[in-house]
Design a protein around this motif. Structure first.
Motif, PDB file in Angstrom:
ATOM      1  N   PRO A 107      10.877  -8.600 -11.442  1.00 25.80           N
ATOM      2  CA  PRO A 107      11.745  -7.424 -11.277  1.00 25.80           C
ATOM      3  C   PRO A 107      13.023  -7.695 -10.501  1.00 25.80           C
ATOM      4  CG  PRO A 107       9.805  -7.277  -9.859  1.00 25.80           C
ATOM      5  CD  PRO A 107       9.574  -8.430 -10.775  1.00 25.80           C
ATOM      6  N   ALA A 108      13.120  -8.822  -9.806  1.00 22.01           N
ATOM      7  CA  ALA A 108      14.360  -9.144  -9.106  1.00 22.01           C
ATOM      8  C   ALA A 108      15.483  -9.493 -10.077  1.00 22.01           C
ATOM      9  CB  ALA A 108      14.135 -10.300  -8.137  1.00 22.01           C
ATOM     10  N   VAL A 109      15.137  -9.810 -11.309  1.00 24.53           N
ATOM     11  CA  VAL A 109      16.137 -10.123 -12.335  1.00 24.53           C
ATOM     12  C   VAL A 109      16.747  -8.815 -12.843  1.00 24.53           C
ATOM     13  CG1 VAL A 109      16.509 -11.166 -14.605  1.00 24.53           C
ATOM     14  CG2 VAL A 109      14.933 -12.236 -12.979  1.00 24.53           C
ATOM     15  N   ALA A 110      18.044  -8.801 -13.024  1.00 20.55           N
ATOM     16  CA  ALA A 110      18.733  -7.597 -13.489  1.00 20.55           C
ATOM     17  C   ALA A 110      18.401  -7.315 -14.950  1.00 20.55           C
ATOM     18  CB  ALA A 110      20.239  -7.761 -13.314  1.00 20.55           C
ATOM     19  N   PRO A 111      18.390  -6.052 -15.351  1.00 20.85           N
ATOM     20  CA  PRO A 111      18.155  -5.719 -16.756  1.00 20.85           C
ATOM     21  C   PRO A 111      19.146  -6.434 -17.668  1.00 20.85           C
ATOM     22  CG  PRO A 111      18.034  -3.745 -15.408  1.00 20.85           C
ATOM     23  CD  PRO A 111      18.522  -4.845 -14.512  1.00 20.85           C
TER      24      PRO A 111
ATOM     25  N   ARG B 232      10.763  -9.090 -17.676  1.00 18.21           N
ATOM     26  CA  ARG B 232      11.613  -8.922 -16.493  1.00 18.21           C
ATOM     27  C   ARG B 232      11.105  -7.792 -15.598  1.00 18.21           C
ATOM     28  NH1 ARG B 232      14.541  -5.632 -14.129  1.00 18.21           N
ATOM     29  NH2 ARG B 232      14.121  -4.039 -15.714  1.00 18.21           N
ATOM     30  N   SER B 233      10.870  -6.640 -16.205  1.00 18.73           N
ATOM     31  CA  SER B 233      10.520  -5.458 -15.416  1.00 18.73           C
ATOM     32  C   SER B 233       9.146  -5.563 -14.775  1.00 18.73           C
ATOM     33  CB  SER B 233      10.603  -4.202 -16.287  1.00 18.73           C
ATOM     34  OG  SER B 233       9.658  -4.257 -17.350  1.00 18.73           O
TER      35      SER B 233
ATOM     36  N   VAL C  83       4.806 -16.946 -18.797  1.00 18.66           N
ATOM     37  CA  VAL C  83       6.056 -16.544 -18.150  1.00 18.66           C
ATOM     38  C   VAL C  83       5.914 -16.325 -16.649  1.00 18.66           C
ATOM     39  CG1 VAL C  83       7.008 -15.548 -20.252  1.00 18.66           C
ATOM     40  CG2 VAL C  83       5.630 -14.105 -18.704  1.00 18.66           C
ATOM     41  N   THR C  84       4.697 -16.312 -16.140  1.00 13.92           N
ATOM     42  CA  THR C  84       4.502 -16.118 -14.705  1.00 13.92           C
ATOM     43  C   THR C  84       4.228 -17.418 -13.958  1.00 13.92           C
ATOM     44  OG1 THR C  84       2.159 -15.627 -15.057  1.00 13.92           O
ATOM     45  CG2 THR C  84       3.671 -13.751 -14.989  1.00 13.92           C
ATOM     46  N   GLY C  85       4.144 -18.529 -14.673  1.00 15.91           N
ATOM     47  CA  GLY C  85       3.885 -19.794 -14.006  1.00 15.91           C
ATOM     48  C   GLY C  85       2.490 -19.861 -13.422  1.00 15.91           C
ATOM     49  N   GLU C  86       1.527 -19.428 -14.197  1.00 25.23           N
ATOM     50  CA  GLU C  86       0.132 -19.448 -13.768  1.00 25.23           C
ATOM     51  C   GLU C  86      -0.667 -20.276 -14.767  1.00 25.23           C
ATOM     52  OE1 GLU C  86      -2.534 -15.984 -12.060  1.00 25.23           O
ATOM     53  OE2 GLU C  86      -2.567 -15.941 -14.244  1.00 25.23           O
ATOM     54  N   SER C  87      -1.440 -21.218 -14.275  1.00 24.75           N
ATOM     55  CA  SER C  87      -2.229 -22.093 -15.126  1.00 24.75           C
ATOM     56  C   SER C  87      -3.396 -21.324 -15.744  1.00 24.75           C
ATOM     57  CB  SER C  87      -2.755 -23.252 -14.268  1.00 24.75           C
ATOM     58  OG  SER C  87      -3.426 -24.202 -15.040  1.00 24.75           O
ATOM     59  N   PHE C  88      -3.656 -21.584 -17.036  1.00 24.50           N
ATOM     60  CA  PHE C  88      -4.764 -20.894 -17.699  1.00 24.50           C
ATOM     61  C   PHE C  88      -5.215 -21.679 -18.924  1.00 24.50           C
ATOM     62  CE2 PHE C  88      -1.236 -19.648 -20.216  1.00 24.50           C
ATOM     63  CZ  PHE C  88      -1.698 -19.198 -21.446  1.00 24.50           C
ATOM     64  N   ASP C  89      -6.310 -21.265 -19.503  1.00 19.17           N
ATOM     65  CA  ASP C  89      -6.869 -21.819 -20.739  1.00 19.17           C
ATOM     66  C   ASP C  89      -7.196 -23.301 -20.594  1.00 19.17           C
ATOM     67  OD1 ASP C  89      -7.906 -21.674 -23.239  1.00 19.17           O
ATOM     68  OD2 ASP C  89      -6.001 -21.709 -24.297  1.00 19.17           O
ATOM     69  N   TYR C  90      -8.299 -23.560 -19.890  1.00 18.40           N
ATOM     70  CA  TYR C  90      -8.676 -24.934 -19.554  1.00 18.40           C
ATOM     71  C   TYR C  90      -9.604 -25.517 -20.611  1.00 18.40           C
ATOM     72  CZ  TYR C  90      -6.701 -23.300 -15.219  1.00 18.40           C
ATOM     73  OH  TYR C  90      -5.838 -22.779 -14.286  1.00 18.40           O
TER      74      TYR C  90
ATOM     75  N   ARG D  77       0.832  -1.201   0.000  1.00 12.61           N
ATOM     76  CA  ARG D  77       0.000   0.000   0.000  1.00 12.61           C
ATOM     77  C   ARG D  77       0.867   1.250   0.000  1.00 12.61           C
ATOM     78  NH1 ARG D  77      -3.867  -3.261   2.790  1.00 12.61           N
ATOM     79  NH2 ARG D  77      -2.837  -3.041   4.795  1.00 12.61           N
ATOM     80  N   ALA D  78       1.975   1.175   0.718  1.00 13.55           N
ATOM     81  CA  ALA D  78       2.846   2.343   0.810  1.00 13.55           C
ATOM     82  C   ALA D  78       3.443   2.685  -0.543  1.00 13.55           C
ATOM     83  CB  ALA D  78       3.952   2.088   1.829  1.00 13.55           C
ATOM     84  N   SER D  79       3.763   1.664  -1.342  1.00 14.40           N
ATOM     85  CA  SER D  79       4.402   1.905  -2.628  1.00 14.40           C
ATOM     86  C   SER D  79       3.424   1.815  -3.793  1.00 14.40           C
ATOM     87  CB  SER D  79       5.519   0.878  -2.844  1.00 14.40           C
ATOM     88  OG  SER D  79       4.994  -0.433  -2.864  1.00 14.40           O
ATOM     89  N   ARG D  80       2.157   1.607  -3.489  1.00 17.02           N
ATOM     90  CA  ARG D  80       1.125   1.433  -4.507  1.00 17.02           C
ATOM     91  C   ARG D  80       1.494   0.334  -5.494  1.00 17.02           C
ATOM     92  NH1 ARG D  80      -3.101   4.331  -5.123  1.00 17.02           N
ATOM     93  NH2 ARG D  80      -3.157   4.088  -7.393  1.00 17.02           N
ATOM     94  N   ASN D  81       2.111  -0.715  -4.985  1.00 15.28           N
ATOM     95  CA  ASN D  81       2.431  -1.858  -5.818  1.00 15.28           C
ATOM     96  C   ASN D  81       1.214  -2.760  -5.963  1.00 15.28           C
ATOM     97  OD1 ASN D  81       5.022  -1.446  -6.733  1.00 15.28           O
ATOM     98  ND2 ASN D  81       5.976  -2.339  -4.936  1.00 15.28           N
ATOM     99  N   GLY D  82       1.450  -3.951  -6.392  1.00 14.88           N
ATOM    100  CA  GLY D  82       0.398  -4.900  -6.709  1.00 14.88           C
ATOM    101  C   GLY D  82       0.702  -5.468  -8.072  1.00 14.88           C
ATOM    102  N   ARG D  83       0.372  -6.720  -8.264  1.00 12.65           N
ATOM    103  CA  ARG D  83       0.697  -7.369  -9.537  1.00 12.65           C
ATOM    104  C   ARG D  83      -0.036  -6.716 -10.704  1.00 12.65           C
ATOM    105  NH1 ARG D  83      -0.827 -13.399  -9.149  1.00 12.65           N
ATOM    106  NH2 ARG D  83      -2.790 -12.411  -8.561  1.00 12.65           N
ATOM    107  N   LEU D  84       0.617  -6.733 -11.848  1.00 14.14           N
ATOM    108  CA  LEU D  84      -0.059  -6.331 -13.078  1.00 14.14           C
ATOM    109  C   LEU D  84      -0.890  -7.506 -13.571  1.00 14.14           C
ATOM    110  CD1 LEU D  84      -0.376  -4.131 -15.286  1.00 14.14           C
ATOM    111  CD2 LEU D  84       1.486  -5.273 -16.513  1.00 14.14           C
ATOM    112  N   LEU D  85      -2.192  -7.300 -13.757  1.00 18.51           N
ATOM    113  CA  LEU D  85      -3.103  -8.364 -14.163  1.00 18.51           C
ATOM    114  C   LEU D  85      -3.755  -8.032 -15.498  1.00 18.51           C
ATOM    115  CD1 LEU D  85      -4.893  -9.199 -10.779  1.00 18.51           C
ATOM    116  CD2 LEU D  85      -2.856 -10.248 -11.762  1.00 18.51           C
TER     117      LEU D  85
END
Length: 484
Positions: A224-228, A219-220, A266-273, A109-117
């Motif tokens: 984001p932990a991965v270096a450019p 990456r970004s 690329v995010t390791g999330e299951s989809f398209d069933y 909340r402090a950084s207004r982060n949250g995953r991009l969906l």
């Protein structure tokens, strides 16, 4: 109020440019009947305040959400049953919108982060990649995706969520099911629709510039932990995410059915069933797709399939990275998968880690007990009956499966289980654990739910199932947000 203050549009995929997707418009459907709105998911992106009329306007007629550009049909290639297909792409869907998830923790909340969906569609009409297909989705297919996503979330598997299902009033002809059949448009909420096949397309056309753009984009935004510029580091992050996903599929007894490179992201999330199944009992060769004649994507071969797909992804990075570094990143899959599988089984059994040796012993003995076949304990009941280990001993040994809890395999499992301390055993106080049977997703129940809709337009069995799954999620109370 059309959207809440928590709605934060951020359409970042569109920054990649027109070479990654095609501007499209949704089909004009003859009707739009709201069948499912996932307000729990909508609340995570600030869209729960929409009225039903506004919901239908956005997710049935596809009027743009605030701050979102015209939808894009994404371009990608892929290996389908290990045969390369350069004629893929979003043929019946598009990327409709992107926004930030509502922050969960104080630090977020402090950084207004949250995953991009992403909000992506299925059955929204023809695109430049439809070829001869009609770009539509059957209502049965939509109902099945709702059930798959809800069950996977319930069992702590990283998954897209079925955000909206709207019946669209067309009679569809299909060669593999009774026709004509009812039509629908589905919207899913997902943590990226960038597939391995998105990279494959860039590599196929030898577009090093596109590969580099995709690496920095992914990456970004997602790792984001991965270096450019660190392509091997990005590969290692994607390997780790997909090892986690695969381990949780196995712990859930889930068979995806079609593990092509365009169905892994690329995010390791299951989809398209599509032709998914959950195991009724342990069967390594169990397949979900009737057309998987050689069992390529059978239950026990899913780790192999995911690793093979990761090698294809790694091959796309070779123009911008050293082969040795990519190989090293790929070789991390096996150890990561075993570590994640132990953790997934411990979580499903509701016990704490005791160290690698003891945890592996519990995994091995649980699988040995399940391997006894259909005459012994079924997959899902084992985790239900013995959740929290010793704390469930009396409940399990007085339950409907008490007769199968005996013999050498069971004794070894019980010894290994009782070595481990229960993790938050107060969860057993939930009413779900007073029931004789666990909440499962067996194919006969799925067909019965659809039959009620098809024959009598009776949606009560579906709504009742979804309510029970929501209760089950509360009972399991996974510590890390249901696999997300």
């Amino acid at each position: 109020m059309p959207v809440s203050p928590a709605y934060r549009p951020e359409p970042r995929f569109f920054d990649l440019g027109d070479e990654f997707g095609d501007a499209v418009r949704a089909a004009d459907f003859p009707q739009t009947v709201l069948r499912r709105r996932n307000d729990r998911a909508a609340a995570t992106v600030g869209l729960e305040t929409l009225s039903d009329a506004e919901w239908i306007a956005h997710f049935g007629r596809f009027q743009p959400l605030p701050g979102q550009p015209q939808p894009r049909a994404m371009r990608y290639h892929g290996h389908q049953f290990r045969t390369y297909n350069p004629d893929l792409g979003d043929g019946r869907g598009f990327l409709f919108a992107q926004m930030r998830e509502r922050p969960q923790a104080e630090s977020d909340r402090a950084s207004r982060n949250g995953r991009l969906l992403d909000l992506g569609t299925k059955g929204s009409g023809q695109t430049p990649w439809s070829r001869t297909a009609d770009g539509r989705l059957t209502l049965k297919g939509g109902v099945r995706e709702v059930l798959a996503a809800e069950m996977l979330e319930t069992l702590n598997v990283p998954t897209s969520r079925a955000f909206s299902l709207i019946e669209t009033g067309e009679a569809l002809e299909r060669g593999d099911e009774p026709s004509p059949t009812r039509s629908a448009v589905l919207v899913r909420l997902s943590h990226s629709h960038i597939r391995f096949g998105t990279f494959q397309r860039a590599a196929y056309f030898e577009r090093t510039d596109q590969i580099e753009s995709l690496i920095e984009h992914v990456r970004s935004l997602y790792h984001p932990a991965v270096a450019p510029g660190d392509a091997p580091g990005l590969l290692a992050a994607v390997v780790a995410a997909n090892a986690r996903l695969t381990a949780r599929w196995i712990a859930a007894g889930f068979v995806h059915g079609v593990l092509n490179t365009d169905n892994l992201n690329v995010t390791g999330e299951s989809f398209d069933y599509g032709p998914w199944r959950f195991l009724p009992h342990y069967e390594p060769g169990f397949t979900a797709a009737y057309f998987d004649q050689f069992g390529l994507y059978a239950f026990a071969r899913q780790p192999e399939a995911v690793f093979w797909n990761l090698t294809q992804f790694a091959g796309c990075l070779k123009p911008v990275a050293e082969a040795a570094a990519l190989t090293e990143a790929l070789n991390g899959f096996g150890p990561a998968y075993i570590t994640e599988l132990r953790a997934a089984f411990l979580a499903r059994l509701g016990v704490r880690s005791l160290g690698e040796a003891a945890d592996q012993r519990l995994l091995d003995t649980a699988l040995a007990l399940l391997r006894q076949g259909r005459e012994a304990v079924r997959w899902e009941p084992l985790f239900f009956d013995w959740f929290a280990g010793f704390a469930s001993s009396e409940r399990a040994l007085r339950g409907p499966r008490r007769a199968v809890y005996q013999g050498e395999a069971f004794d070894a499992f019980r010894f290994a289980l009782f070595e481990h301390e229960p993790d938050r055993p107060e969860r057993l106080e939930h009413a779900m654990f007073a029931a004789a049977e666990p909440e499962e997703m067996r194919i006969d129940e799925v067909e019965a739910i659809w039959a009620a809709i098809d024959a009598n337009d009776d949606w009560a069995p579906l709504h009742a199932k979804l309510a029970r799954l929501e209760s089950a999620r509360d009972a399991w109370a996974w510590p890390d947000g249901n696999g997300q």
